[in-house]
Design an enzyme around this catalytic site. Sequence first.
Site, PDB file in Angstrom:
ATOM      1  N   CYS A   9      15.226 -10.213  -3.137  1.00 26.51           N
ATOM      2  CA  CYS A   9      14.013  -9.703  -2.523  1.00 26.51           C
ATOM      3  C   CYS A   9      14.303  -8.465  -1.798  1.00 26.51           C
ATOM      4  O   CYS A   9      13.377  -7.347  -1.739  1.00 26.51           O
ATOM      5  CB  CYS A   9      13.639 -10.805  -1.756  1.00 26.51           C
TER       6      CYS A   9
ATOM      7  N   CYS B  86      11.620  -7.611  -4.416  1.00 29.65           N
ATOM      8  CA  CYS B  86      10.042  -7.487  -3.885  1.00 29.65           C
ATOM      9  C   CYS B  86       9.841  -6.275  -2.882  1.00 29.65           C
ATOM     10  O   CYS B  86       9.030  -5.621  -2.996  1.00 29.65           O
ATOM     11  CB  CYS B  86       9.719  -8.817  -2.821  1.00 29.65           C
TER      12      CYS B  86
ATOM     13  N   LYS C 211      10.446  -2.649  -4.547  1.00 28.82           N
ATOM     14  CA  LYS C 211       9.577  -2.618  -5.569  1.00 28.82           C
ATOM     15  C   LYS C 211       8.279  -2.293  -4.814  1.00 28.82           C
ATOM     16  O   LYS C 211       7.329  -1.491  -5.461  1.00 28.82           O
ATOM     17  CB  LYS C 211       9.221  -3.961  -6.377  1.00 28.82           C
TER      18      LYS C 211
ATOM     19  N   TYR D 290       5.724 -10.417 -14.728  1.00 31.64           N
ATOM     20  CA  TYR D 290       5.283  -9.471 -13.557  1.00 31.64           C
ATOM     21  C   TYR D 290       6.102  -8.384 -13.562  1.00 31.64           C
ATOM     22  O   TYR D 290       5.724  -7.265 -13.131  1.00 31.64           O
ATOM     23  CB  TYR D 290       5.047 -10.353 -12.344  1.00 31.64           C
TER      24      TYR D 290
ATOM     25  N   GLU E 262       4.613  -4.461 -13.379  1.00 28.22           N
ATOM     26  CA  GLU E 262       4.707  -3.664 -12.175  1.00 28.22           C
ATOM     27  C   GLU E 262       5.479  -2.442 -12.324  1.00 28.22           C
ATOM     28  O   GLU E 262       5.094  -1.425 -11.791  1.00 28.22           O
ATOM     29  CB  GLU E 262       5.668  -4.626 -11.174  1.00 28.22           C
TER      30      GLU E 262
ATOM     31  N   HIS F 125     -19.405  -7.870   5.359  1.00 29.00           N
ATOM     32  CA  HIS F 125     -20.271  -6.877   4.462  1.00 29.00           C
ATOM     33  C   HIS F 125     -20.083  -5.656   4.990  1.00 29.00           C
ATOM     34  O   HIS F 125     -20.055  -5.498   6.379  1.00 29.00           O
ATOM     35  CB  HIS F 125     -21.578  -7.281   4.425  1.00 29.00           C
TER      36      HIS F 125
ATOM     37  N   GLU G 298     -16.314 -10.733   0.163  1.00 29.24           N
ATOM     38  CA  GLU G 298     -17.390 -11.698   0.294  1.00 29.24           C
ATOM     39  C   GLU G 298     -17.801 -12.387  -0.931  1.00 29.24           C
ATOM     40  O   GLU G 298     -18.675 -12.925  -0.957  1.00 29.24           O
ATOM     41  CB  GLU G 298     -18.566 -10.677   0.893  1.00 29.24           C
TER      42      GLU G 298
END
Length: 498
Positions: free
Chosen positions: A72, A77, A80, A212, A216, A471, A476
């Site tokens: 990782c 991760c 990347k 993935y 990616e 908002h 939301e």
Amino acid sequence: MARKMLIDGELSQTNEAEEAHFDFDLFVIGAGSGGVRASRFSTNFGAKKVGICELPFHPISSEVIGGVGGTCVIRGCVPKKILVYGASFGGELEDARNYGWELKENLEFNWKKLLKKKTDEILRLNGIYKRLLSNAGVKLYEGEGRVVGPNEVEVTQLDGTKLRYSAKHILIATGSRAHSPAIPGQELAITSDEALSLEEMPKRAVVLGGGYIAVEFASIWRGMGASVDLFFRKELPLRGFDDEMRAVVARNLEGRGINMHPRTNLTELIKTEDGIKVRTDHGEELVADVVLFATGRIPNSKRLNLEAVGVEVDKMGAIKVNEHSQTNIPSIWAIGDVTNRMNLTPVALMEGTCFAKTVFGGEPTKPDYDHIPCAVFSIPPLSVVGLSEEQAIEQATGDILVFTSSFNPMRNTISGRQEKTVMKLVVDADTDKVLGASMCGPDAPEIMQGIAIALKCGATKAQFDSTVGIHPSAAEEFVTMRSVSRRVDGAKKPKTSM
């Protein structure tokens, strides 16, 4: 002082005098995220002597090189995500023109500059992980570890010297490694390890895989200006994710200029003067500067000597463990990708924490794999938590309610980018409980982390509806989806072939 240990699922008292003949209370093989967490937390829970070994550092791993921090931090991760950030700026700079930014000079991307920054960062993190171990009183050995007995490990140091240590408990946390398909010319391809450290930025890239990692890297290279062809076996990429969201990702990839090749495999790679010639099972041919195999990962267990010791593994080499991460040999444990349960860094951290609590904290703790959020860092990203629509229907005893929202993000209304954000909630019609949530769009992982807490707490759709939104924000929408998009009969169990 007596210490509690887990034996055959039961807490039992062991006397420290009986343990005195061991060199270590715990010895960990593998100093990735899970191994470092387990060793540090074990000292917190009372383990007095803890050792850990890891292969010498290098950005590109092999059977004999690795580095503290593991996949990782060094070649997964973290680097990347740095490249994803770098690739994202290209599109954002284009979007900025309609926000009044006059970009008069030609913009150029400097791959080598980003590569150096990435390498500097992983070196910094490698040093931090070493300091974490040192500060916790964990003894770090650089070399290759293997198990030579139920309570004995062997570490081969860089100069070839072999050291042997006894340990009350042995924990294996060696992770996984990239797997490449056996096709003619496979040596011409690279894996994600090399893709993170290429000396030159490719102008033409071919990516094989639908997971993935494939998605990616396709996004990264395309965002940096390369032409990208993505080949995968199914109709849609990201098998195992919600089918509707997979289609959204595929549409976005195509919209960003990635050439999609569904239901297509590579059959041969040939080196030519112009690059690597790629042949497919559909008779297509094209030439690329780089070919990435992103076709899965396998447990890193081959060189651990497990068979000789009697530790059981499955046909992929994954170490078999019980609910507490204990192997069939009571003194040997395993966590993380090497067990092939749920292969995510935060899951390895959780398993490492549970191990320390169980073995040294006197508190048998099973990892909880429910409602674990995850993200695909494509551009834009996909993030999910809980059940997909297909999984919910498969498990349902009653009807399933599906709520969806597809909209043009406020930012795109000015930039002119034609790329919709899609959100989805899957709800049990009888209990009103939210079973799953998905989002594909900017900031999806940041938003989904908060949604994961709600699902972990058992939130209902009514509670989502009663929450006041922020908002204006994309987030939301998760609390304003009032209308049911469809009601699915839980008695019908559709099977996806996509």
